[in-house]
Design an enzyme around this catalytic site. Structure first.
Site, mmCIF file in Angstrom:
data_model
loop_
_atom_site.group_PDB
_atom_site.id
_atom_site.type_symbol
_atom_site.label_atom_id
_atom_site.label_comp_id
_atom_site.label_asym_id
_atom_site.label_seq_id
_atom_site.Cartn_x
_atom_site.Cartn_y
_atom_site.Cartn_z
ATOM 1 N N SER A 8 0.844 -1.198 0.000
ATOM 2 C CA SER A 8 0.000 0.000 0.000
ATOM 3 C C SER A 8 0.873 1.239 0.000
ATOM 4 O O SER A 8 1.747 1.396 0.858
ATOM 5 C CB SER A 8 -0.889 0.003 1.248
ATOM 6 O OG SER A 8 -1.355 1.320 1.481
ATOM 7 N N HIS A 32 -1.251 -1.407 -4.098
ATOM 8 C CA HIS A 32 -2.533 -1.178 -3.425
ATOM 9 C C HIS A 32 -2.731 0.323 -3.251
ATOM 10 O O HIS A 32 -1.900 0.999 -2.634
ATOM 11 C CB HIS A 32 -2.498 -1.900 -2.078
ATOM 12 C CG HIS A 32 -3.752 -1.831 -1.281
ATOM 13 N ND1 HIS A 32 -4.794 -2.708 -1.448
ATOM 14 C CD2 HIS A 32 -4.135 -0.995 -0.289
ATOM 15 C CE1 HIS A 32 -5.758 -2.425 -0.593
ATOM 16 N NE2 HIS A 32 -5.383 -1.382 0.135
ATOM 17 N N ASP A 34 -5.120 3.259 -1.828
ATOM 18 C CA ASP A 34 -6.194 3.528 -0.868
ATOM 19 C C ASP A 34 -6.872 4.851 -1.190
ATOM 20 O O ASP A 34 -6.293 5.914 -0.981
ATOM 21 C CB ASP A 34 -5.614 3.572 0.554
ATOM 22 C CG ASP A 34 -5.188 2.192 1.020
ATOM 23 O OD1 ASP A 34 -6.041 1.296 1.062
ATOM 24 O OD2 ASP A 34 -3.989 2.010 1.326
ATOM 25 N N MET A 36 -9.670 7.398 -0.234
ATOM 26 C CA MET A 36 -10.502 7.765 0.933
ATOM 27 C C MET A 36 -11.140 9.122 0.674
ATOM 28 O O MET A 36 -10.489 10.026 0.143
ATOM 29 C CB MET A 36 -9.635 7.852 2.189
ATOM 30 C CG MET A 36 -8.834 6.601 2.485
ATOM 31 S SD MET A 36 -8.015 6.751 4.079
ATOM 32 C CE MET A 36 -6.926 5.321 4.012
ATOM 33 N N HIS A 65 -8.512 0.171 -3.505
ATOM 34 C CA HIS A 65 -9.347 -0.082 -2.324
ATOM 35 C C HIS A 65 -10.118 1.204 -2.053
ATOM 36 O O HIS A 65 -9.544 2.186 -1.593
ATOM 37 C CB HIS A 65 -8.423 -0.469 -1.156
ATOM 38 C CG HIS A 65 -9.125 -0.655 0.146
ATOM 39 N ND1 HIS A 65 -8.447 -0.684 1.351
ATOM 40 C CD2 HIS A 65 -10.434 -0.832 0.459
ATOM 41 C CE1 HIS A 65 -9.310 -0.870 2.335
ATOM 42 N NE2 HIS A 65 -10.523 -0.949 1.823
ATOM 43 N N MET A 67 -12.380 3.377 -0.073
ATOM 44 C CA MET A 67 -13.003 3.633 1.240
ATOM 45 C C MET A 67 -13.816 4.909 1.090
ATOM 46 O O MET A 67 -13.446 5.980 1.589
ATOM 47 C CB MET A 67 -11.910 3.753 2.314
ATOM 48 C CG MET A 67 -11.323 2.400 2.678
ATOM 49 S SD MET A 67 -9.711 2.538 3.449
ATOM 50 C CE MET A 67 -8.703 2.642 1.979
ATOM 51 N N MET A 136 -10.584 -6.330 6.531
ATOM 52 C CA MET A 136 -9.759 -5.315 7.187
ATOM 53 C C MET A 136 -9.349 -5.818 8.569
ATOM 54 O O MET A 136 -10.179 -6.284 9.346
ATOM 55 C CB MET A 136 -10.543 -4.013 7.372
ATOM 56 C CG MET A 136 -10.894 -3.261 6.108
ATOM 57 S SD MET A 136 -9.492 -2.615 5.181
ATOM 58 C CE MET A 136 -8.564 -1.702 6.403
ATOM 59 N N ASP A 174 -5.811 -6.634 5.034
ATOM 60 C CA ASP A 174 -5.280 -5.276 4.940
ATOM 61 C C ASP A 174 -5.341 -4.627 6.317
ATOM 62 O O ASP A 174 -6.418 -4.530 6.909
ATOM 63 C CB ASP A 174 -6.139 -4.501 3.925
ATOM 64 C CG ASP A 174 -5.674 -3.071 3.710
ATOM 65 O OD1 ASP A 174 -4.594 -2.698 4.199
ATOM 66 O OD2 ASP A 174 -6.411 -2.326 3.027
HETATM 67 C C1 DX5 Z 1 -5.965 1.492 5.876
HETATM 68 C C2 DX5 Z 1 -5.612 1.113 4.475
HETATM 69 C C3 DX5 Z 1 -4.452 0.217 4.381
HETATM 70 C C4 DX5 Z 1 -3.172 0.795 4.964
HETATM 71 C C5 DX5 Z 1 -2.374 -0.321 5.517
HETATM 72 O O1 DX5 Z 1 -7.268 1.990 5.931
HETATM 73 O O2 DX5 Z 1 -6.684 0.460 3.830
HETATM 74 O O3 DX5 Z 1 -4.235 -0.257 3.063
HETATM 75 O O4 DX5 Z 1 -2.389 1.489 4.058
HETATM 76 O O5 DX5 Z 1 -1.271 0.199 6.161
HETATM 77 P P1 DX5 Z 1 -0.475 -0.669 7.247
HETATM 78 O O6 DX5 Z 1 0.037 -1.878 6.544
HETATM 79 O O7 DX5 Z 1 0.578 0.250 7.725
HETATM 80 O O8 DX5 Z 1 -1.472 -1.037 8.321
HETATM 81 ZN ZN ZN Z 2 -6.237 -0.550 1.899
#
Ligand code: DX5
Ligand code: ZN
Length: 230
Positions: A8, A32, A34, A36, A65, A67, A136, A174
């Site tokens: 990620s 990956h 993210d 948001m 991903h 969110m 998650m 994740d």
């Molecule tokens: C959190 C994200 C993850 C995050 C994971 O909401 O979806 O993908 O980047 O980071 P680590 O591996 O540091 O928990």
């Molecule tokens: Zn993620």
């Protein structure tokens, strides 16, 4: 079951995203991303224009991903932008079957994500519509949080449900995945591992990815040999 690692970029340097992606491109299977929106989660990261730019800059396929609220409306654009896997949160989707079908019709892998407290059982009948389930192991929103062991029984039950449905669906974890936790995830039945800080906090990112992969592969084969793998 093949182990795959999807670093990620959430905790990478956003001013140098192309270089940050290149730093894992020899060892990783995916990148990956993210997304948001500051509504579904209390954090704001990046959206479609940045994903489009990453598409052009990355040798690796993008694993998006989302969110975000209203993925029914926004997720198909990530497929059109060229992401190879698009994962929406079931808690935010209004018509998940229609959404998964739209994504697949656009030629991408359709993923369904569950927050730590969301059970899999109500959604088991959706499995044939999906290519991946993301569980998650932290509350979504931020990297660098502590892994929640309490999700492992759900991972195991999800792997069993996937087996009942033919076994082709990937099971991604994740949140807090690291050299300390990845073996537990693999033993419980996960096969795709997202790692943010465990990779981007390392000096040699490709090496960190290779080490995570080796640990997951060993744990998977050990559990299979012992007959404890779900
Ligand atoms: C959190 C994200 C993850 C995050 C994971 O909401 O979806 O993908 O980047 O980071 P680590 O591996 O540091 O928990
Ligand atoms: Zn993620």
């Amino acid at each position: 079951m093949t182990v795959q690692i999807s670093p990620s970029i959430l905790n990478s340097d956003f001013a140098r995203l192309a270089d940050e992606v290149a730093s894992v491109s020899r060892a990783a299977d995916w990148v990956h991303v993210d997304v948001m929106d500051n509504h579904f989660v209390p954090n704001l990261t990046l959206g479609l224009p940045v994903v489009e730019a990453l598409m052009r800059a990355s040798d690796l396929p993008l694993d998006c991903h989302l969110m975000i609220e209203d993925p029914d409306r926004w997720a198909p654009a990530y497929a059109e932008a060229g992401a190879r896997s698009v994962t929406f949160h079931i808690e935010a989707a209004t018509a998940p079957i229609r959404l998964a079908r739209t994504l697949r019709a656009g030629g991408v892998r359709a993923g369904m994500a569950l927050r730590p407290a969301t059970p899999i059982e109500p959604y088991e009948d959706l499995l044939p519509e999906l290519d991946m389930v993301l569980i998650m192991s932290v509350e979504p929103g931020f990297g660098g949080q502590r892994f929640l062991d309490s999700v492992l029984p759900k991972v195991r039950r999800t792997r069993e449900a996937i087996k009942r449905h033919g076994g082709q669906i990937w099971l991604q974890m994740d949140g807090g995945v690291s050299a300390d936790t990845i073996e537990r995830c693999a033993e419980a039945g996960a096969d795709v591992f997202v790692a943010g800080s465990a990779v981007y906090g390392a000096q040699d990112r490709d090496k960190a990815v290779r080490e995570l992969r080796a640990l997951a592969e060993q744990a998977t084969s050990k559990a299979t040999m012992k007959g404890t793998h779900p």
